[in-house]
Design an enzyme around this catalytic site. Structure first.
Site, PDB file in Angstrom:
ATOM      1  N   HIS A 188      36.101  39.032  35.115  1.00  0.00           N
ATOM      2  CA  HIS A 188      34.784  38.442  34.887  1.00  0.00           C
ATOM      3  C   HIS A 188      34.816  37.068  34.242  1.00  0.00           C
ATOM      4  O   HIS A 188      33.805  36.594  33.736  1.00  0.00           O
ATOM      5  CB  HIS A 188      33.934  39.380  34.029  1.00  0.00           C
ATOM      6  CG  HIS A 188      33.418  40.562  34.775  1.00  0.00           C
ATOM      7  ND1 HIS A 188      32.465  41.414  34.266  1.00  0.00           N
ATOM      8  CD2 HIS A 188      33.723  41.039  36.009  1.00  0.00           C
ATOM      9  CE1 HIS A 188      32.212  42.356  35.155  1.00  0.00           C
ATOM     10  NE2 HIS A 188      32.962  42.151  36.211  1.00  0.00           N
ATOM     11  N   ASP A 215      38.382  42.847  42.244  1.00  0.00           N
ATOM     12  CA  ASP A 215      38.637  44.245  41.899  1.00  0.00           C
ATOM     13  C   ASP A 215      39.704  44.907  42.754  1.00  0.00           C
ATOM     14  O   ASP A 215      39.524  46.002  43.286  1.00  0.00           O
ATOM     15  CB  ASP A 215      37.331  45.052  41.946  1.00  0.00           C
ATOM     16  CG  ASP A 215      36.446  44.768  40.743  1.00  0.00           C
ATOM     17  OD1 ASP A 215      36.966  44.750  39.623  1.00  0.00           O
ATOM     18  OD2 ASP A 215      35.240  44.540  40.925  1.00  0.00           O
ATOM     19  N   ASP A 238      38.649  49.326  36.242  1.00  0.00           N
ATOM     20  CA  ASP A 238      37.477  48.985  37.042  1.00  0.00           C
ATOM     21  C   ASP A 238      37.920  48.267  38.307  1.00  0.00           C
ATOM     22  O   ASP A 238      37.991  47.041  38.352  1.00  0.00           O
ATOM     23  CB  ASP A 238      36.508  48.112  36.240  1.00  0.00           C
ATOM     24  CG  ASP A 238      35.193  47.885  36.978  1.00  0.00           C
ATOM     25  OD1 ASP A 238      35.022  48.470  38.066  1.00  0.00           O
ATOM     26  OD2 ASP A 238      34.346  47.121  36.486  1.00  0.00           O
ATOM     27  N   ASP A 245      36.246  42.388  30.780  1.00  0.00           N
ATOM     28  CA  ASP A 245      36.734  42.704  32.123  1.00  0.00           C
ATOM     29  C   ASP A 245      37.539  41.501  32.589  1.00  0.00           C
ATOM     30  O   ASP A 245      37.013  40.399  32.681  1.00  0.00           O
ATOM     31  CB  ASP A 245      35.550  42.971  33.056  1.00  0.00           C
ATOM     32  CG  ASP A 245      35.960  43.372  34.459  1.00  0.00           C
ATOM     33  OD1 ASP A 245      36.804  42.662  35.052  1.00  0.00           O
ATOM     34  OD2 ASP A 245      35.429  44.365  34.987  1.00  0.00           O
ATOM     35  N   HIS A 273      37.951  46.535  30.654  1.00  0.00           N
ATOM     36  CA  HIS A 273      37.891  46.931  32.044  1.00  0.00           C
ATOM     37  C   HIS A 273      39.045  46.214  32.728  1.00  0.00           C
ATOM     38  O   HIS A 273      39.011  45.007  32.941  1.00  0.00           O
ATOM     39  CB  HIS A 273      36.557  46.538  32.685  1.00  0.00           C
ATOM     40  CG  HIS A 273      35.490  47.541  32.466  1.00  0.00           C
ATOM     41  ND1 HIS A 273      34.249  47.458  33.073  1.00  0.00           N
ATOM     42  CD2 HIS A 273      35.457  48.677  31.720  1.00  0.00           C
ATOM     43  CE1 HIS A 273      33.506  48.499  32.694  1.00  0.00           C
ATOM     44  NE2 HIS A 273      34.217  49.243  31.880  1.00  0.00           N
ATOM     45  N   GLU A 279      28.777  44.149  28.418  1.00  0.00           N
ATOM     46  CA  GLU A 279      29.765  43.535  29.308  1.00  0.00           C
ATOM     47  C   GLU A 279      29.232  42.268  29.948  1.00  0.00           C
ATOM     48  O   GLU A 279      28.174  42.258  30.575  1.00  0.00           O
ATOM     49  CB  GLU A 279      30.158  44.540  30.398  1.00  0.00           C
ATOM     50  CG  GLU A 279      31.175  43.994  31.388  1.00  0.00           C
ATOM     51  CD  GLU A 279      31.514  45.010  32.467  1.00  0.00           C
ATOM     52  OE1 GLU A 279      32.350  44.691  33.336  1.00  0.00           O
ATOM     53  OE2 GLU A 279      30.947  46.128  32.450  1.00  0.00           O
ATOM     54  N   LYS A 302      29.773  38.531  32.339  1.00  0.00           N
ATOM     55  CA  LYS A 302      30.328  38.094  33.612  1.00  0.00           C
ATOM     56  C   LYS A 302      30.045  36.605  33.766  1.00  0.00           C
ATOM     57  O   LYS A 302      29.024  36.108  33.289  1.00  0.00           O
ATOM     58  CB  LYS A 302      29.689  38.873  34.767  1.00  0.00           C
ATOM     59  CG  LYS A 302      30.500  38.903  36.056  1.00  0.00           C
ATOM     60  CD  LYS A 302      29.930  39.929  37.026  1.00  0.00           C
ATOM     61  CE  LYS A 302      30.864  40.136  38.201  1.00  0.00           C
ATOM     62  NZ  LYS A 302      30.371  41.179  39.127  1.00  0.00           N
ATOM     63  N   ASP A 313      36.587  37.934  40.841  1.00  0.00           N
ATOM     64  CA  ASP A 313      36.347  39.348  40.540  1.00  0.00           C
ATOM     65  C   ASP A 313      36.388  40.204  41.804  1.00  0.00           C
ATOM     66  O   ASP A 313      35.390  40.800  42.193  1.00  0.00           O
ATOM     67  CB  ASP A 313      34.987  39.465  39.845  1.00  0.00           C
ATOM     68  CG  ASP A 313      34.714  40.875  39.347  1.00  0.00           C
ATOM     69  OD1 ASP A 313      35.670  41.537  38.924  1.00  0.00           O
ATOM     70  OD2 ASP A 313      33.551  41.292  39.378  1.00  0.00           O
ATOM     71  N   TRP A 325      26.160  46.906  31.647  1.00  0.00           N
ATOM     72  CA  TRP A 325      26.351  45.695  32.458  1.00  0.00           C
ATOM     73  C   TRP A 325      25.160  45.565  33.393  1.00  0.00           C
ATOM     74  O   TRP A 325      24.711  46.548  33.986  1.00  0.00           O
ATOM     75  CB  TRP A 325      27.634  45.768  33.288  1.00  0.00           C
ATOM     76  CG  TRP A 325      27.752  44.577  34.210  1.00  0.00           C
ATOM     77  CD1 TRP A 325      28.168  43.331  33.883  1.00  0.00           C
ATOM     78  CD2 TRP A 325      27.397  44.534  35.597  1.00  0.00           C
ATOM     79  NE1 TRP A 325      28.102  42.497  34.989  1.00  0.00           N
ATOM     80  CE2 TRP A 325      27.629  43.211  36.051  1.00  0.00           C
ATOM     81  CE3 TRP A 325      26.895  45.473  36.504  1.00  0.00           C
ATOM     82  CZ2 TRP A 325      27.383  42.816  37.369  1.00  0.00           C
ATOM     83  CZ3 TRP A 325      26.654  45.081  37.817  1.00  0.00           C
ATOM     84  CH2 TRP A 325      26.900  43.764  38.237  1.00  0.00           C
TER      85      TRP A 325
END
Length: 422
Positions: A266, A300, A330, A263, A290, A230, A232, A298, A189
């Site tokens: 993302h 997290d 993640d 992810d 992820h 990966e 985004k 995002d 990434w």
């Protein structure tokens, strides 16, 4: 009746309840052995790493909020925390490392100079615990990434630096997989992008393709390592254009038979990656997940057992995709106890897969194929009221880890005995 007996009794009742629907709970517990989750090492120390003492990395869309006491500041502390986390989780886990988590002996080793010798300690640690490792190139928080570009940089010196870094990370990954006897997934990434409207999007994407081709030129046995890329939508400071978009990486993965990393933080907030899994697996052999919890985007947050996570798990289970999906976490929350964040988030992901495995999918699918959509909806709603918790507690019991909320007291004691003394 003691707690153990109550859990066993509740499980026997739940077993009968699910059997009425055609679900064998004993078989589900056995199937849970295939749900192997790769724990992200960066939750222990807020994505700091060990390139230099007391590192607090930022930039490239990486932002950790909070400063809860007890952050791991050495590899020894980090491993101590990870061992505590593993002791509170049922089932099997792996560990996912970033390249900044090597053992560099107090010396500054730049990222184009790292080698397996800096990670042999982690390999030995994982071997002792009979678990696999995954790995990530760290293409952020470095002077050669300050202009917002790494593998897609028009500064040839910088671009070559990052290509070399990825090459070395892939070699390290292959050695990890070779020594541990389980393939190491290496994920790439990058934060590359533009804060405001660029003119030459194509130029940067052509450079990214060139860099990936160069970095991936060496082929390693798939039983040792596998590459993932990966995407985004955007990052902090890269709001107008992200070079490594989903379209770019999906095309690259399909053409070059790489894993596409999905992810769930993302993408646009209204997109669900659970809906993307069956599409991607029509064209690539495997997918890397992820799993996180984005709030609006995002951010997290710690994973919880919500509808989004449940769709991801159910889609994988319903289609027998477990062998083709690599599950990783993640998130990084420094506003709460970091060990607690790990345990709550990992257990939530595991619970989502157990719920998926407890679904009488074949029976519901018959309704769907006959156009009996009321019946399908009714069955899906019915499953929300089944005694899932009794099966989960029994799963924890037979794995010799705390049941119910007993892990809370365990973590509180660890905080008092260990974290508050750092």
């Amino acid at each position: 009746m003691d707690k153990k007996s109550m859990i066993e009794k509740a499980y026997e009742l739940a077993k009968l309840q699910y059997a009425e629907l055609g679900v064998d709970t004993d078989a589900v517990l056995k199937k849970m052995e295939e749900v192997v989750i790769s724990l992200h090492c960066w939750q222990t120390d807020d994505v700091g790493g060990f390139e230099k003492p007391d590192a607090t990395l930022g930039g490239g869309g990486i932002q950790v909020t909070g400063n809860y006491p007890g952050k791991a500041r050495t590899i020894a502390q980090m491993r101590q925390d990870l061992d505590k986390v593993l002791a509170l989780l049922p089932g099997k886990q792996r560990l996912n490392l970033h390249a900044i988590y090597g053992e560099f002996g107090g010396k500054l080793v730049d990222r184009d100079q790292i080698g397996v010798e800096h990670f042999q300690g982690w390999i030995d640690w994982a071997k002792e615990r009979q678990m696999g490792l995954d790995f990530n190139a760290t293409c952020f928080s470095h002077p050669k990434a300050d202009d917002g570009f790494t593998l897609s940089s028009k500064n040839e010196e910088n671009r070559k630096f990052w290509v070399e870094h990825v090459k070395r990370c892939r070699a390290i990954s292959a050695e990890m997989g070779k020594q541990l006897g389980t393939p190491c997934v290496h994920n790439t990434w990058i934060p590359d992008g533009s804060k405001d409207i660029p003119v030459d999007r194509n130029g940067h994407r052509a450079l990214l393709k060139k860099s990936l081709d160069e970095a991936f030129a060496t082929e390693y046995p798939k039983e040792h390592m596998k590459d993932a890329v990966e995407s985004k939508v955007f990052g902090i400071g890269a709001e107008a254009m992200t070079v490594g978009s989903h379209d770019f990486y999906l095309g690259y993965a399909v053409k070059n038979n790489k894993l596409i990393c999905l992810d769930n933080g993302h993408f646009h907030p209204t997109e669900q990656i659970g809906d993307k899994i069956s599409s991607c697996l029509q064209f690539v052999d495997e997918v890397l997940l992820h799993v996180t919890r984005p709030i609006r985007w995002d951010s997290d947050h710690v994973v919880t057992l919500n509808d989004e996570i449940q769709l991801i798990a159910s889609e994988i289970v319903r289609n027998n995709f477990l062998p083709r999906v690599k599950i990783g976490l993640d998130f990084f929350d420094a506003s709460i106890n970091r060990i607690g964040a790990y345990v709550v988030g990992t257990r939530a992901a595991q619970q989502a897969f157990m719920i998926g495995l407890l679904e009488p999918t074949a029976a519901i699918k018959v309704y769907e194929e006959k156009g009996k959509n009321f019946e399908r909806l009714a069955m899906l709603e019915l499953m929300k009221t089944r005694a899932f918790g009794a099966v989960w507690d029994y799963y924890c019991l037979v794995n010799n880890v705390p049941t119910g909320g007993d892990f809370i007291a365990e973590i509180q004691k660890y905080e008092a005995d260990v974290l508050q003394k750092r």
